[in-house]
Design an enzyme around this catalytic site. Structure first.
Site, PDB file in Angstrom:
ATOM      1  CB  CYS A 125       4.007  -2.746   4.266  1.00  0.00           C
ATOM      2  SG  CYS A 125       3.212  -1.406   3.002  1.00  0.00           S
ATOM      3  CG  HIS A 157       4.455  -3.819  -0.482  1.00  0.00           C
ATOM      4  ND1 HIS A 157       3.818  -4.047   0.619  1.00  0.00           N
ATOM      5  CD2 HIS A 157       5.651  -4.502  -0.652  1.00  0.00           C
ATOM      6  CE1 HIS A 157       4.549  -5.010   1.330  1.00  0.00           C
ATOM      7  NE2 HIS A 157       5.713  -5.309   0.678  1.00  0.00           N
TER       8      HIS A 157
END
Length: 1085
Positions: A184, A429
């Site tokens: 990510c 994330h």
């Protein structure tokens, strides 16, 4: 996936992330705090469940494993209490923290946070190794008091939108990037760079006409083209492959800022000598000037440096402007810190930095991650930090710019993108908010999904800080809950207004080279073909035909056991409705074999795990269509229809002999012991009543031997788990020997006794044993664990001595016992921490086994003495403390384990310079900067515990020899206070306190020992510590009066010196923003 890496777990994810279904635009958030007191925790085993509490309309609870959930630490999870009653589509996104409260000092409570999408399949989430059991149950630490542990959970829950059928392209006009496991961080960066059209155009213009498919420029061009014209999310595997990454790299999260620097450096290098050379510099490069200016004399030293991004402090700064103020703040060099001028000597001076120019695209890296020297770890800074939509760097009369800066350039910037990190220091994330055209419309690029967002989501909500949410049960407590926001801006990209049109330029098909469009069009056509093929897969069958030429190509090269590897056989795509006779006609054209000369055999997997043809298709079966053939009972269940084609093509005889119950089909392999070669020589369709002796001449003819050559035959029976290959009696029939369809006979010239002694593998069984057990092992130097040094072909059954002898022979080493081998950890791709002890493992297979996996890597070292001798020795790192000097030399001492520590003392004496010839030494162990154990000279060297650092050897000062009867030797350590919490540091030592001596007299001796300047020493404070409680001393206090008991060590009484001027500056990773568990980003190609 790292030794000692803190991973957020439930069912273990690839990365800690907000799930594919996000919590973004639902306003009804619920937050609650739950406290749980666990009594008698040390007596609990297994799983312990808290009471249920309600958040977001659903019941939750905390799960605790006081002795660990298959881990050597406390395990703790948040769980949906009624998971078994949840409907299949239920889902909630929760941001939560779990904490073990420190009952002695609440500020030392241990708290960890995570974000998870809870659903009926993944109903619990948390930390398998929350904290070590040693720390938890250590009474002095304060986590368990009176056998009671206090757990606290903070949970914020939001309803989840179902994005199962969400179409990013349709909703936003943009597509996302697929997450390979933990990429990510890379996806957010690639989207940011892609949406800088000038950058994208420069990438498109890189020449790649004759570039191989694995190059970085071509892979990036391909990715950008697919982002521009694709309809669904794009894979980044081609790009990461061009980086030289394997799957391990794709599952290792890195720092987005570091990747940005490494990628831009790599592209800058690839652009040299092309029409886009310098494009990266033109976009991102700015300059600043470091200066030192003397105050009293006319002298100024300057140094100009370039930058591609700026790392701005978050801690202690309220916004971007405050960070820039700090960046250019002037430091005064005066007093003890005066500037040494080459011409004017020591001078008072001003030291600072000013910018000479800013780049068109300004990348600001926010220092959300910092090294905490007190806790000796990386921490995330979640403080509120504001950033404006428009950034004016000419403000306050251009205070950030040097006088030499071009005044015609207006440094007014507009925010283009915000990269966000959600989570903590141990993982998280990444996603990005971008406005591609600098309009008022923002978009969130979160891996595969792209959504339209309001401006407040990209700005205010990413400032960090705390969020204030009401209690779910206001009747009990109306005080709002303050919840730390763990999602916050991590990287900002601004574009200068005056360069806006140049940077946000138009891009269309003409900017993309024809060869790239052609290449990608072909890729798309292949993709569509495969898609169509997959959609029509139920209408077709993959037909794989093995022929004798396939067997001849494979046996002795790729295959030694059995007959064929079907993975290497060409596949025909045949419609299920085709009659098999029609297929035979097509195969006749393909292979040039008449239909009447073809006979097809079905394969079967035998009980001994061999795979052989077992019967031919009947006439009735040959009339079937292809779909019906797949349904014949007893054939292997496989997506492909696999057949062996027996061919009969002889002059004037094209028709195959009729098959009957008395006939068998046998396969023959020939072995040459001189060349150690095995090859396939053909098959024979024979009467089972024949004897092997009846076909000797035919076999000799197939092998091109003399027709009367004496040969010996063996039946290849099985090869798993062990080889079974037995002699065939040539004087009894095939049926009596129980030979049947598909059996394999291996034969060779009969070997004489002399020949048997000369050849390594004189017959078929010994050759098969060799093939079955051989392994190609990659040897690497332990100092260079990523590079293969050489390879050796060895046997799984090789003994320890066999292995080291062959390695020593390869290295030209006379004494194999001077080799030390270390096994490989295939998951971490690095050596295991423990080496292989001399003859401790019987066979090579034991050295290569990692749980249920066999790897092919070993590491080696060449020792200066034989390993058996070395194993009787103990190598200790010794820190030597001189009686009068402050320098602490580090020695490496190697002595027999059984020797007394007295021999170590004598060895150290011979290696260091003592203050006097008759000086004695003292040995002690240090743990957490306090003396934990004192060793006596008679103890064995092997009793030393050096897991927590070096063994300390202290020269006993001469004054101790003249100690009076009431003088006392005490333990002294350094400490300082951080928010009232005591932190120990430095090297502790022993000190002689004299009877009746005041603190002021003690301080004189200690100041002399450490040679501390008077001005500095005046700030030192002294305290008496007893049972972890301190009492500050006054200069007039008789120090020894505080030490009531006759103790020797750190366990009851000690003297503490409070000061912070000797705290060592630790060396840690250069990029302080990188998480503590990460490896550096590398692009290899």
């Amino acid at each position: 996936m790292v030794p000692h890496q803190e991973v957020v777990e439930g069912p273990q994810p690839m990365e800690e992330s907000v799930s594919a279904v996000d919590n973004e635009s639902i306003p009804d958030a619920s937050t609650s705090r739950f406290t749980w007191k666990i009594e008698n925790i040390s007596k609990l085993n297994g799983k312990k469940t808290s009471d249920v509490f309600v958040v977001g309309g659903h019941s939750w609870r905390v799960l605790v494993f006081p002795k660990g959930n298959n881990a050597e630490g406390l395990s703790m999870y948040l769980d949906v209490a009624d998971a078994n009653l949840l409907p299949p589509g239920w889902s909630r996104s929760a941001q939560f923290s779990l904490a073990v409260i420190n009952q002695l000092d609440s500020k030392q409570s241990l708290r960890k946070e995570a974000t998870h999408n809870f659903n009926y399949r993944a109903s619990d989430w948390g930390f398998t190794s929350f904290m070590s059991l040693m720390d938890l149950y250590d009474a002095s630490k304060g986590y368990v008091v009176n056998d009671q542990c206090i757990i606290e959970a903070e949970v914020a829950v939001r309803k989840v939108i179902d994005y199962w059928n969400y179409d990013s392209k349709k909703e936003t006009g943009y597509v996302g990037l697929k997450n390979q496991g933990a990429t990510c961080y890379m996806n957010s960066l690639l989207q940011t760079l892609y949406h800088i059209p000038y950058f994208r155009k420069a990438v498109y213009q890189m020449p790649t006409v004759d570039t191989p498919s694995g190059s970085i420029p071509l892979a990036l061009q391909s990715l950008f083209y697919k982002l521009q014209y694709g309809d669904s999310s794009i894979s980044t595997k081609e790009l990461t492959k061009s980086f030289g990454w394997d799957s391990y790299d794709s599952f290792m999260q890195h720092d987005v800022q570091e990747l940005n620097r490494v990628l831009c450096e790599k592209l800058e290098d690839k652009m040299k000598g092309t029409i886009v050379e310098g494009a990266i510099q033109k976009l991102f490069e700015g300059h600043h000037m470091n200066y030192i200016e003397c105050i009293s004399v006319d002298y100024k030293s300057t140094r100009k440096e370039s930058f591609y991004d700026l790392a701005l402090d978050v801690k202690g700064c309220s916004d971007v402007y405050a960070s820039f103020d700090k960046y250019v703040a002037v430091e005064r060099l005066e007093g003890d810190n005066k500037y040494q001028s080459e011409k004017h000597g020591l001078q008072d001076a001003k030291k600072g930095m000013l910018f000479t120019d800013f780049p068109p695209v300004l990348q600001l890296q926010l220092k959300r991650f910092e090294y905490d020297c007190v806790r000796d770890t990386m921490v995330k800074i979640n403080d509120r930090y504001e950033f404006p939509l428009q950034l004016d760097l000419d403000r306050d009369d251009r205070k950030y710019l040097s006088p030499e800066a071009d005044k015609n350039v207006r440094n007014l910037y507009t925010l283009h993108s915000v990269q966000v990190h959600s989570g903590g220091v141990n993982g998280g994330h990444y996603y990005a908010f971008i406005r591609p055209t600098l309009s008022n419309q923002w978009y969130k690029f979160d891996d595969e999904r792209v959504t339209k967002e309001e401006m407040k989501h990209a700005l205010e909500e990413q400032y960090g800080g705390e969020e204030e949410l009401p209690h779910t049960n206001p009747g009990l407590n109306k005080t709002p809950l303050r919840f730390t926001k763990y999602s916050n801006a991590y990287m900002l990209v601004y574009i200068r207004e005056s360069d806006r049109e140049k940077i946000i330029c138009d891009l269309d098909e003409k900017d993309i080279s024809e060869h790239l469009k052609t290449r990608l069009r072909k890729e798309n056509e292949e993709k569509e073909y495969k898609k169509k093929e997959k959609a029509e897969a139920h209408m077709f069958t993959a037909l794989k035909i093995a022929r004798d030429n396939n067997l001849a190509e494979q046996i002795g090269r790729h295959t030694f056991f059995d007959l064929v590897d079907y993975e290497k056989i060409h596949s025909f795509r045949v419609c299920n409705d085709w009659a098999f006779n029609q297929v035979k006609e097509e195969l006749s054209k393909e292979f040039g074999i008449p239909v009447q000369s073809q006979r097809f055999w079905l394969w079967a997997k035998r009980r001994n795990n061999t795979y052989r043809p077992f019967r031919p298709l009947s006439q009735q079966e040959e009339a079937y269509n292809v779909g019906q053939l797949k349904d014949i009972p007893n054939i292997l269940e496989n997506s492909a229809l696999r057949l062996y084609m027996e061919e009969f093509v002889q002059e004037n005889h094209l028709t195959l002999p009729v098959n009957s119950k008395e006939d068998i089909l046998l396969f023959f392999k020939l072995y040459d012991p001189d060349k150690e070669e095995l090859r396939y020589v053909g098959s024979l369709f024979l009467k089972a009543s024949l004897k092997p002796s009846d076909i000797v001449q035919r076999l000799n003819d197939m092998a091109r031997f003399q027709l009367d050559e004496d040969i010996e035959l063996y039946e290849e029976i099985k090869f798993h788990p062990d080889v079974m290959c037995e002699p065939v009696d040539t004087d009894i029939s095939f049926s009596s020997s129980q030979l049947e369809n598909g059996d394999i006979i291996c034969y060779q010239k009969r070997a004489s006794l002399d020949k048997m002694d000369q050849d390594r593998h004189p017959n078929v069984p010994s050759f098969f044993e060799y093939i079955h057990n051989r392994l190609v092992v990659h040897f690497r130097l332990l100092d260079k664990p990523k590079e293969d040094d050489f390879t050796l072909e060895l046997s799984k059954r090789s003994t320890y001595d066999d292995v080291v002898e062959k390695v020593a022979h390869h290295l030209g080493l006379d004494d194999p016992s001077k080799l030390r081998l270390t096994p490989h950890n295939p998951y971490a791709e690095q050596p295991k921490p423990q080496y292989i002890k001399y003859r401790s493992l019987d066979h090579l297979l034991d050295m290569l086994r990692h749980f249920n996996q066999i790897c092919d890597v070993l590491y080696y070292e060449i020792l200066d003495i034989p390993l058996p001798e070395l194993q009787t020795l103990r190598t200790l790192t010794v820190s030597f403390h001189h009686a009068t000097g402050n320098e602490v030399p580090i020695l490496s001492v190697r002595l027999p384990k059984s020797n007394p520590l007295h021999s170590l003392i004598e060895h150290v004496k011979s290696k260091v310079e003592l203050s006097r010839s008759d000086a004695e030494l003292r040995l002690f162990q240090v743990y957490h900067n306090k003396i934990s154990k004192v060793y006596q000279p008679g103890e064995k060297i092997d009793s030393v515990n050096d897991h927590n650092g070096p063994l300390h050897v202290e020269e006993i000062p001469e004054e101790e020899n003249n100690a009076g009867p009431r003088d006392r030797l005490v333990h002294v350590f350094h400490f300082f206070k951080d928010l009232q919490h005591i932190q120990y540091y430095g090297d502790p030592f022993f000190f002689l306190l004299r009877d009746g001596e005041t603190l002021s007299a003690v301080k004189v001796r200690i100041q002399k020992k450490f040679q501390v300047p008077e001005e500095q020493f005046l700030k030192w404070k002294f305290a008496h510590f007893a049972y972890n409680r301190q009492e500050y001393l006054q200069d007039s206090d008789i120090v020894l009066s505080r030490f009531q008991k006759n103790v020797y060590g750190a366990w009851e009484h000690s003297l503490g010196m409070e000061h912070s001027d000797m705290i060592p500056k630790k060396t840690y990773i250069a990029n302080q923003n990188r998480h503590s568990f990460e490896k550096p980003v590398k692009i290899y190609n």
